[in-house]
Design an enzyme around this catalytic site. Structure first.
Site, PDB file in Angstrom:
ATOM      1  N   GLU A 165       0.831  -1.207   0.000  1.00  0.00           N
ATOM      2  CA  GLU A 165       0.000   0.000   0.000  1.00  0.00           C
ATOM      3  C   GLU A 165       0.859   1.249   0.000  1.00  0.00           C
ATOM      4  O   GLU A 165       2.005   1.232   0.489  1.00  0.00           O
ATOM      5  CB  GLU A 165      -0.950   0.064   1.206  1.00  0.00           C
ATOM      6  CG  GLU A 165      -2.186  -0.788   1.104  1.00  0.00           C
ATOM      7  CD  GLU A 165      -2.051  -2.110   1.818  1.00  0.00           C
ATOM      8  OE1 GLU A 165      -2.957  -2.953   1.711  1.00  0.00           O
ATOM      9  OE2 GLU A 165      -1.028  -2.309   2.496  1.00  0.00           O
ATOM     10  N   THR A 166       0.280   2.321  -0.542  1.00  0.00           N
ATOM     11  CA  THR A 166       0.857   3.662  -0.488  1.00  0.00           C
ATOM     12  C   THR A 166      -0.241   4.617  -0.040  1.00  0.00           C
ATOM     13  O   THR A 166      -1.384   4.510  -0.495  1.00  0.00           O
ATOM     14  CB  THR A 166       1.403   4.091  -1.858  1.00  0.00           C
ATOM     15  OG1 THR A 166       2.427   3.177  -2.265  1.00  0.00           O
ATOM     16  CG2 THR A 166       1.985   5.504  -1.805  1.00  0.00           C
TER      17      THR A 166
END
Length: 224
Positions: A46-47
């Site tokens: 994830e970002t």
């Protein structure tokens, strides 16, 4: 140029391992399509893009999709915002959730409390032995599954791995949302030895709620 802070979430007691998380604290000028493209380029599970640091308003992307809730991004961004602002966070505000997510620090670990129903729809597959978890093949595993087995049931210690091709990730080193769901299903606190060596803490927190937490380590700032 976009600057990305990289932290490792759910590190062990020596600061090793953990799940890499990219955090963009200044996404001004980036459209949602740009943000999704950056998440895909980075390739982390994830970002996070923090649209407003003061209110902790944010968006969460895997390399393939935007999520309303994810455990390791929220734990990681809570820790990073406290580091950047000099004050502990009380709430995070994912754009796709109707309600803010409480966050707090306890015994050196950063925690979030979330509604279990807001988590991605993980499957959970219990195996008889931890060795079976170790031997699992990402290429043949289901597309969104946490495989787990007890290491020490009496002490609440679990061995787990998560496979997440449905979200553009072959294997997630340390998945907070799946572990939060598992603790809620088991109805007890658990310590999960996850991935290559990460440590995820989770526990039920009342009807329909769970908490997930762990240690966070800062790695670097990179530019795209």
């Amino acid at each position: 140029m976009t600057e990305v802070d990289v932290v490792r979430v759910f590190a062990d007691e020596h600061g090793r391992h953990g799940n890499a998380l990219g955090v963009v604290l200044d996404p001004a000028g980036l459209s949602q399509a740009d943000q999704q493209a950056i998440a895909a380029e980075l390739g982390y599970s994830e970002t996070v893009f923090v649209e407003d640091v003061g209110s902790a308003r944010l968006r969460i992307y895997t390399p393939a999709v935007e999520l309303p809730l994810a455990g390791h991004p929220l734990v990681g961004v809570s820790w990073l915002l406290a580091r950047e602002t000099g004050r502990a966070q009380d709430f995070l505000r994912p754009v796709l959730l109707a309600e803010p997510v409480p966050t707090f620090v306890e015994d050196g670990a950063t925690w979030v409390r979330a509604t279990v129903a807001d988590a991605p729809p993980w499957d959970h597959l219990r195996l008889a032995e931890a060795a079976e978890v170790e031997a699992a093949d990402p290429a043949t595993a289901d597309e969104k599954v946490q495989m787990w087995a007890w290491l020490d049931e009496r002490a609440g210690v679990v061995r787990a791995r998560v496979f997440a091709r449905a979200f553009g990730v072959a294997e997630d080193e340390a998945c907070g949302s799946a572990t939060l769901m598992l603790a809620a299903q088991l109805g007890r606190p658990i310590t999960v030895r996850h991935g290559e060596g990460s440590v995820v803490l989770a526990r039920p927190a009342g009807p329909g709620l769970g908490e997930v937490g762990g240690r966070v380590v800062y790695d670097m700032r990179r530019a795209l």
